[in-house]
Design an enzyme around this catalytic site. Structure first.
Site, short mmCIF file in Angstrom:
data_model
loop_
_atom_site.label_atom_id
_atom_site.label_comp_id
_atom_site.label_asym_id
_atom_site.label_seq_id
_atom_site.Cartn_x
_atom_site.Cartn_y
_atom_site.Cartn_z
N ASP A 1 -10.59 4.09 18.52
CA ASP A 1 -11.29 2.82 18.34
C ASP A 1 -12.30 2.95 17.21
O ASP A 1 -13.03 3.91 17.13
CB ASP A 1 -11.87 2.45 19.71
CG ASP A 1 -13.29 1.96 19.70
OD1 ASP A 1 -13.50 0.83 20.11
OD2 ASP A 1 -14.21 2.70 19.28
N ASP B 1 -15.28 1.03 15.13
CA ASP B 1 -16.21 -0.09 15.28
C ASP B 1 -16.70 -0.56 13.92
O ASP B 1 -17.17 0.24 13.12
CB ASP B 1 -17.40 0.36 16.14
CG ASP B 1 -16.94 0.85 17.50
OD1 ASP B 1 -16.49 0.02 18.29
OD2 ASP B 1 -16.99 2.08 17.76
N ASP C 1 -12.57 -2.65 16.17
CA ASP C 1 -13.41 -3.47 17.03
C ASP C 1 -14.43 -4.16 16.14
O ASP C 1 -15.31 -3.50 15.58
CB ASP C 1 -14.08 -2.55 18.06
CG ASP C 1 -14.45 -3.31 19.31
OD1 ASP C 1 -14.00 -4.45 19.49
OD2 ASP C 1 -15.20 -2.73 20.13
N1 LIG Z 1 -25.03 1.00 26.10
C1 LIG Z 1 -25.20 0.98 24.78
N2 LIG Z 1 -26.45 1.02 24.25
C2 LIG Z 1 -26.65 1.03 22.92
N3 LIG Z 1 -25.65 0.99 22.00
C3 LIG Z 1 -24.40 0.94 22.46
C4 LIG Z 1 -24.10 0.95 23.85
N4 LIG Z 1 -22.76 0.88 23.99
C5 LIG Z 1 -22.25 0.85 22.73
N5 LIG Z 1 -23.23 0.89 21.82
C6 LIG Z 1 -23.08 0.88 20.35
O1 LIG Z 1 -21.85 0.28 20.00
C7 LIG Z 1 -21.00 1.27 19.40
C8 LIG Z 1 -19.55 1.02 19.74
O2 LIG Z 1 -19.34 1.10 21.14
P1 LIG Z 1 -18.18 2.01 21.74
O3 LIG Z 1 -16.96 1.89 20.89
O4 LIG Z 1 -18.09 1.62 23.18
O5 LIG Z 1 -18.82 3.45 21.64
P2 LIG Z 1 -18.40 4.74 20.82
O6 LIG Z 1 -17.77 4.30 19.53
O7 LIG Z 1 -19.71 5.47 20.60
O8 LIG Z 1 -17.46 5.47 21.72
C9 LIG Z 1 -21.56 2.59 19.89
O9 LIG Z 1 -21.18 3.68 19.11
C10 LIG Z 1 -23.03 2.31 19.84
O10 LIG Z 1 -23.50 2.36 18.52
MG LIG Z 2 -16.12 3.08 19.32
#
Ligand SMILES: Nc1ncnc2c1ncn2[C@@H]1O[C@H](COP(=O)(O)OP(=O)(O)O)[C@@H](O)[C@H]1O
Ligand SMILES: [Mg+2]
Length: 364
Positions: free
Chosen positions: A71, A73, A123
């Site tokens: 994934d 972002d 995403d």
């Molecule tokens: N609970 C949270 N608190 C703060 N920031 C968050 C949280 N969840 C996600 N994020 C932000 O959104 C980004 C993308 O979320 P996700 O794809 O779920 O996480 P990651 O890429 O770190 O596995 C994260 O890397 C982080 O920067």
């Molecule tokens: Mg991610």
């Protein structure tokens, strides 16, 4: 006694990073999406910039297990004003664009759009720049970041810094539309990025690898662990527990697990998840983690800490490698059998000092 086996960890890490094919597809998908946003008749005037965030950008992403997609972002900064659009309306502005270019390949989530490719999912988080001056900052930031330079060299800064090691980009939070809550919320991805970059520098480039190793540990032991904490909340806790100044990934893993066990013993005993303020905005990163889940997770961390300490202090590779393999599974290389001149199988490079030799270095 410690072991000169940095390549065991190097090989393990090589095997849990996103693959070359995933990186190539991500770069391709990113570049195409950006061109389309910049040239789309409806969106181009409202488009300010797009940049990578999340674990992929911070170099803390691990390769998904069991054929799941990586994934990636992305933040799209727009000129939309939250006073003029509800979250649902703001997201709806992107639907004709997505229908046109990504028909059947996208889906709307609460705060983002997912665009599905063959090995990667992008995403897309749409944000509003709060004031015009900030639009300039985010635009300049996005221009300065070359997505093609997503490097494997994890000792390099994650974001560009000035000569004092401070981030070049001072910025205000962005606002994201949360369709499910019907509200706009703060987010500050650049602060999370620069925090990680600085932490990684204080850990000689090992921090992002400690995060990857421990995220992998969670995946390997998913059956025994609650579903949460994972991804960013887990990374955040690792950031709080990993000591500065570690000199290897192995040391970072051991000391992070130990500090986690100690620091949160009371939270676990009281079945409360700790409060963990976001690095950039006034939010509790752990808001969605239940006390029960946290206590279960803590118990597994405590057991893993003991095993990691044993592995770290093992007298030779034959003792250490099976212990690391209990923690990290079969992506962690096996030790060669004693007395053999070369590794038994081809999943790791020849190790410094000869197989299984004891020496002065530490695991890296
Ligand atoms: N609970 C949270 N608190 C703060 N920031 C968050 C949280 N969840 C996600 N994020 C932000 O959104 C980004 C993308 O979320 P996700 O794809 O779920 O996480 P990651 O890429 O770190 O596995 C994260 O890397 C982080 O920067
Ligand atoms: Mg991610």
């Amino acid at each position: 006694m410690t072991l000169p086996l940095p390549t065991y960890f190097a090989d393990f890490l090589q095997d849990i990073r996103p693959t070359k094919a995933q990186r190539a597809e991500m770069i391709d998908g990113y570049s195409r999406l950006k061109e389309r946003l910049q040239s789309d008749a409806q969106l181009k005037t409202g488009f300010v910039s797009m940049f990578l965030q999340g674990s992929y950008k911070r170099r803390t992403a691990v390769r998904p297990k069991d054929g799941k997609k990586a994934d990636v972002d992305l933040i799209v900064v727009t000129r939309m004003k939250e006073s003029e659009f509800t979250p649902a309306e703001a997201m709806a502005c992107f639907r004709p664009f997505l229908e046109k270019y990504y028909h059947d390949k996208y889906r709307q989530q609460g705060r983002s759009f997912g665009i599905v490719m063959s090995t990667v999912e992008m995403d897309l988080v749409i944000t509003a720049a709060p004031v015009e001056a900030e639009a300039g900052v985010y635009s300049a930031f996005a221009k300065s970041e070359d997505v093609l330079q997503i490097e494997e060299d994890e000792s390099q800064p994650i974001v560009k810094t000035d000569s004092n090691g401070n981030p070049q980009w001072k910025s205000e939070p962005l606002r994201i539309p949360d369709r499910d809550l019907g509200a706009w919320q703060d987010t500050h991805p650049l602060v999370q990025l620069s925090w990680t970059s600085q932490k990684n520098a204080r850990c000689s480039g090992h921090f992002v690898n400690v995060v990857k190793a421990l995220k992998w540990w969670r995946l390997v032991h998913a059956g025994a662990l609650p579903d949460r904490p994972k991804s960013y909340p887990l990374e955040h806790l690792i950031g709080d527990c990993c000591p500065d100044g570690i000199s290897s990934v192995a040391e970072g893993v051991v000391r992070t697990l130990e500090r986690f066990t100690q620091s949160y013993a009371l939270h676990a005993a009281n079945t409360h998840a700790p409060y963990a303020p976001d690095r950039g905005v006034d939010q509790n990163v752990m808001a969605r983690i239940s006390g029960d889940d946290f206590a279960k997770f803590h118990a597994q961390v405590a057991a893993a800490a003991k095993k990691a300490r044993q592995a770290f202090e093992a007298p030779d590779a034959q003792t250490a490698a099976p212990l690391w393999r209990e923690l990290f599974g079969d992506k962690f290389p096996r030790a060669p059998e004693p007395g053999r001149g070369s590794p038994p199988q081809g999943n790791f490079t020849p190790h410094q000092g000869g197989p299984g030799m004891v020496g002065s270095g530490r695991f890296a």
